[in-house]
Each structure stands twice: as C-alpha cells, then as structure tokens.
Motif scaffolding. Sequence first.
Motif, PDB file in Angstrom:
ATOM      1  N   ASP A 169     -44.614  22.873 -44.118  1.00 36.37           N
ATOM      2  CA  ASP A 169     -45.487  23.091 -45.277  1.00 36.37           C
ATOM      3  C   ASP A 169     -45.088  22.207 -46.450  1.00 36.37           C
ATOM      4  O   ASP A 169     -45.439  22.498 -47.588  1.00 36.37           O
ATOM      5  CB  ASP A 169     -45.507  24.570 -45.685  1.00 36.37           C
ATOM      6  N   LYS A 170     -44.385  21.143 -46.153  1.00 37.03           N
ATOM      7  CA  LYS A 170     -43.895  20.322 -47.269  1.00 37.03           C
ATOM      8  C   LYS A 170     -45.013  19.571 -47.994  1.00 37.03           C
ATOM      9  O   LYS A 170     -44.804  19.088 -49.096  1.00 37.03           O
ATOM     10  CB  LYS A 170     -42.800  19.361 -46.806  1.00 37.03           C
ATOM     11  N   ILE A 171     -46.203  19.477 -47.385  1.00 41.24           N
ATOM     12  CA  ILE A 171     -47.296  18.795 -48.092  1.00 41.24           C
ATOM     13  C   ILE A 171     -48.215  19.787 -48.815  1.00 41.24           C
ATOM     14  O   ILE A 171     -49.305  19.427 -49.258  1.00 41.24           O
ATOM     15  CB  ILE A 171     -48.113  17.871 -47.152  1.00 41.24           C
ATOM     16  N   GLY A 172     -47.766  21.055 -48.931  1.00 41.95           N
ATOM     17  CA  GLY A 172     -48.536  22.008 -49.733  1.00 41.95           C
ATOM     18  C   GLY A 172     -49.541  22.819 -48.951  1.00 41.95           C
ATOM     19  O   GLY A 172     -50.266  23.647 -49.507  1.00 41.95           O
ATOM     20  N   ARG A 173     -49.643  22.595 -47.672  1.00 45.72           N
ATOM     21  CA  ARG A 173     -50.434  23.445 -46.777  1.00 45.72           C
ATOM     22  C   ARG A 173     -49.731  23.412 -45.432  1.00 45.72           C
ATOM     23  O   ARG A 173     -48.823  22.596 -45.242  1.00 45.72           O
ATOM     24  CB  ARG A 173     -51.889  22.959 -46.651  1.00 45.72           C
ATOM     25  N   ILE A 174     -50.133  24.312 -44.532  1.00 47.23           N
ATOM     26  CA  ILE A 174     -49.439  24.360 -43.242  1.00 47.23           C
ATOM     27  C   ILE A 174     -49.944  23.211 -42.371  1.00 47.23           C
ATOM     28  O   ILE A 174     -51.127  23.150 -42.019  1.00 47.23           O
ATOM     29  CB  ILE A 174     -49.648  25.715 -42.551  1.00 47.23           C
ATOM     30  N   ASP A 175     -49.047  22.318 -42.066  1.00 47.81           N
ATOM     31  CA  ASP A 175     -49.383  21.129 -41.279  1.00 47.81           C
ATOM     32  C   ASP A 175     -48.779  21.272 -39.889  1.00 47.81           C
ATOM     33  O   ASP A 175     -47.585  21.507 -39.742  1.00 47.81           O
ATOM     34  CB  ASP A 175     -48.821  19.881 -41.962  1.00 47.81           C
ATOM     35  N   PHE A 176     -49.619  21.127 -38.897  1.00 47.74           N
ATOM     36  CA  PHE A 176     -49.211  21.267 -37.501  1.00 47.74           C
ATOM     37  C   PHE A 176     -49.070  19.867 -36.902  1.00 47.74           C
ATOM     38  O   PHE A 176     -50.008  19.071 -36.940  1.00 47.74           O
ATOM     39  CB  PHE A 176     -50.303  22.085 -36.789  1.00 47.74           C
ATOM     40  N   GLY A 177     -47.888  19.574 -36.366  1.00 45.68           N
ATOM     41  CA  GLY A 177     -47.677  18.236 -35.824  1.00 45.68           C
ATOM     42  C   GLY A 177     -46.801  18.250 -34.587  1.00 45.68           C
ATOM     43  O   GLY A 177     -46.215  19.290 -34.232  1.00 45.68           O
ATOM     44  N   TRP A 178     -46.708  17.098 -33.926  1.00 50.09           N
ATOM     45  CA  TRP A 178     -45.970  17.003 -32.657  1.00 50.09           C
ATOM     46  C   TRP A 178     -45.412  15.593 -32.516  1.00 50.09           C
ATOM     47  O   TRP A 178     -45.960  14.617 -33.042  1.00 50.09           O
ATOM     48  CB  TRP A 178     -46.913  17.320 -31.481  1.00 50.09           C
ATOM     49  N   ARG A 179     -44.336  15.512 -31.802  1.00 52.26           N
ATOM     50  CA  ARG A 179     -43.688  14.213 -31.579  1.00 52.26           C
ATOM     51  C   ARG A 179     -42.794  14.338 -30.347  1.00 52.26           C
ATOM     52  O   ARG A 179     -41.827  15.102 -30.359  1.00 52.26           O
ATOM     53  CB  ARG A 179     -42.842  13.838 -32.797  1.00 52.26           C
ATOM     54  N   LEU A 180     -43.145  13.633 -29.292  1.00 49.57           N
ATOM     55  CA  LEU A 180     -42.357  13.709 -28.061  1.00 49.57           C
ATOM     56  C   LEU A 180     -41.767  12.345 -27.726  1.00 49.57           C
ATOM     57  O   LEU A 180     -42.362  11.303 -28.035  1.00 49.57           O
ATOM     58  CB  LEU A 180     -43.239  14.149 -26.879  1.00 49.57           C
ATOM     59  N   ALA A 181     -40.613  12.348 -27.060  1.00 48.21           N
ATOM     60  CA  ALA A 181     -40.014  11.101 -26.579  1.00 48.21           C
ATOM     61  C   ALA A 181     -40.982  10.426 -25.611  1.00 48.21           C
ATOM     62  O   ALA A 181     -41.685  11.101 -24.844  1.00 48.21           O
ATOM     63  CB  ALA A 181     -38.702  11.402 -25.866  1.00 48.21           C
ATOM     64  N   LYS A 182     -40.999   9.102 -25.655  1.00 51.64           N
ATOM     65  CA  LYS A 182     -42.002   8.353 -24.893  1.00 51.64           C
ATOM     66  C   LYS A 182     -41.963   8.659 -23.395  1.00 51.64           C
ATOM     67  O   LYS A 182     -43.003   8.651 -22.729  1.00 51.64           O
ATOM     68  CB  LYS A 182     -41.791   6.854 -25.133  1.00 51.64           C
ATOM     69  N   ARG A 183     -40.773   8.928 -22.852  1.00 47.27           N
ATOM     70  CA  ARG A 183     -40.722   9.136 -21.400  1.00 47.27           C
ATOM     71  C   ARG A 183     -41.478  10.385 -20.957  1.00 47.27           C
ATOM     72  O   ARG A 183     -41.728  10.570 -19.757  1.00 47.27           O
ATOM     73  CB  ARG A 183     -39.269   9.171 -20.907  1.00 47.27           C
ATOM     74  N   PHE A 184     -41.885  11.212 -21.905  1.00 52.52           N
ATOM     75  CA  PHE A 184     -42.624  12.425 -21.542  1.00 52.52           C
ATOM     76  C   PHE A 184     -44.141  12.282 -21.760  1.00 52.52           C
ATOM     77  O   PHE A 184     -44.877  13.224 -21.531  1.00 52.52           O
ATOM     78  CB  PHE A 184     -42.094  13.621 -22.341  1.00 52.52           C
ATOM     79  N   TRP A 185     -44.586  11.146 -22.224  1.00 51.39           N
ATOM     80  CA  TRP A 185     -46.014  10.986 -22.518  1.00 51.39           C
ATOM     81  C   TRP A 185     -46.828  10.854 -21.226  1.00 51.39           C
ATOM     82  O   TRP A 185     -46.318  10.411 -20.196  1.00 51.39           O
ATOM     83  CB  TRP A 185     -46.267   9.717 -23.347  1.00 51.39           C
ATOM     84  N   GLY A 186     -48.108  11.199 -21.352  1.00 51.35           N
ATOM     85  CA  GLY A 186     -49.095  10.853 -20.332  1.00 51.35           C
ATOM     86  C   GLY A 186     -49.278  11.846 -19.200  1.00 51.35           C
ATOM     87  O   GLY A 186     -50.070  11.598 -18.299  1.00 51.35           O
ATOM     88  N   VAL A 187     -48.574  12.969 -19.244  1.00 48.57           N
ATOM     89  CA  VAL A 187     -48.763  13.957 -18.170  1.00 48.57           C
ATOM     90  C   VAL A 187     -49.092  15.349 -18.708  1.00 48.57           C
ATOM     91  O   VAL A 187     -48.816  16.355 -18.056  1.00 48.57           O
ATOM     92  CB  VAL A 187     -47.539  14.008 -17.216  1.00 48.57           C
ATOM     93  N   GLY A 188     -49.650  15.378 -19.921  1.00 48.88           N
ATOM     94  CA  GLY A 188     -50.142  16.649 -20.440  1.00 48.88           C
ATOM     95  C   GLY A 188     -49.157  17.485 -21.252  1.00 48.88           C
ATOM     96  O   GLY A 188     -49.504  18.558 -21.735  1.00 48.88           O
TER      97      GLY A 188
END
Length: 184
Positions: free
Chosen positions: A95-114
Amino acid sequence: MPELSAENSTSMKIHARTERLILREWDASDLDAFAEIISDPEVMTHIGNGEVRPRSSAEEFIQRVLEHQSTRGWTRFAVEHVESGDLMGFSGLDDKIGRIDFGWRLAKRFWGVGYGYEASAVALWVAQNTFSLTHITSQSYPENVGSVRIIEKLGMVRIGETEEFSKVVHIYGFESEWPDGLTQ
Ligand SMILES: CC(C)(COP(=O)(O)OP(=O)(O)OC[C@H]1O[C@@H](n2cnc3c(N)ncnc32)[C@H](O)[C@@H]1OP(=O)(O)O)[C@@H](O)C(=O)NCCC(=O)NCCS
C-alpha cells in the motif's frame, strides 16, 4: 481458480498452497534468492525505470515484508515452488502508493507454465478471504503483456491511468468496487 487450501498462518507460516506452489510468509533467509531475482534485467524490464536493483534493495524489501507480516499479516507474499522448495518470487499486496496495489514478480526460470496466474489467483483469494481486503488495484505498463493478461484473467478492468518514468501506466480494479473508476 486453482484448487487450493488455506492453512494456519501463525504455526505454519503458510497462507495457502496448491499442488505446485506455496504462498507463505517471508523469512530472512529468502534474501539471496530475492536479490538474484531483482538483479535479472529480463525480470526488471517492465518494473519502474526498468533497471536491475542492487542487493540493498532486496534487503529493504525483505525488511518491509517482514514488518508487514508481523504487524498486519498481508504483504507481497512469498511464493515457493513445491517441487524444489525454491523461492519463486512474490505475489501479493502493498500500500505504499496510497491504495492497495496487487503485484507479482517471479524468477525467469519459472515463467511460461502458468505459475504467474496461479500465484496471483491464490494471493487474491488469500487477500479477499483471509484478510478481507477490498478495493484491490493492480497496475502495469501496457507493454507488459503477460502481466496485463494476468490482470484480465483475474477479472479486473481498467479504472484509471497514471504515468511513471514518462510512461503510461494502466490501473485496474474490480468494476463492482470502482463503478466510477479511480476517483482519488
Ligand atoms: C508477469 C509474470 C508474473 C508472468 O508469469 P508467467 O508464469 O509466465 O505467467 P503465466 O504463465 O501464468 O501466464 C499468464 C497469461 O499471460 C500470458 N503471458 C505471460 N507472459 C507473456 C508474454 N511475455 N507475452 C504474451 N503473453 C504472456 C500467458 O500466455 C497466459 O495467458 P493465457 O492463460 O491466456 O494463455 C512474469 O513474466 C514476471 O514475473 N515478470 C517480471 C515481473 C513483472 O513484470 N511483474 C509485473 C509488474 S506490473
């Protein structure tokens, strides 16, 4: 919605799990793995100014999420790979931008399979059901097509627009909660 189960977060430090991943609290020992994730230029391409972040950023991040989970419980939850036990990245709320922000960040080796969508669907479930959060928003540069696709699959619609680093940022939320768009 992937099949999931909720668990007691105080004893298990686990918010939910599916067959493939665990949404859990952070531990100080996650620092190395998270520092590696944010040092990858491909991971960071569509985040902020697109630059990789130093280890000190990972330290600040871990400090913040540890504080959030001990004070209010919800944060950008850690995502763990069931098969390997490795930290995959995060999916969750800030909530550091003043509203509830939902985000995601995964290591590249896990991309592309859902995993990205699966982790976000689980984190949204936990946010709404365990922590009763409402008016969750998410934002993305429009060119971050994978992220925008996840947002759409979660059922969010465009509610506003802003600008960061001279680039357009689209803001999303649930239509029932933002019938007039983002008014703040
Ligand atoms: C965004 C991110 C989490 C996606 O993870 P992922 O595990 O590859 O995503 P999924 O496999 O669950 O894909 C979800 C959907 O997006 C689509 N998608 C994912 N990456 C895509 C890409 N680069 N281009 C086009 N479509 C993409 C998938 O095809 C899927 O759509 P579908 O179900 O209609 O087929 C991952 O790329 C990431 O961590 N990126 C770096 C961090 C980041 O940019 N975070 C968002 C900041 S706003």
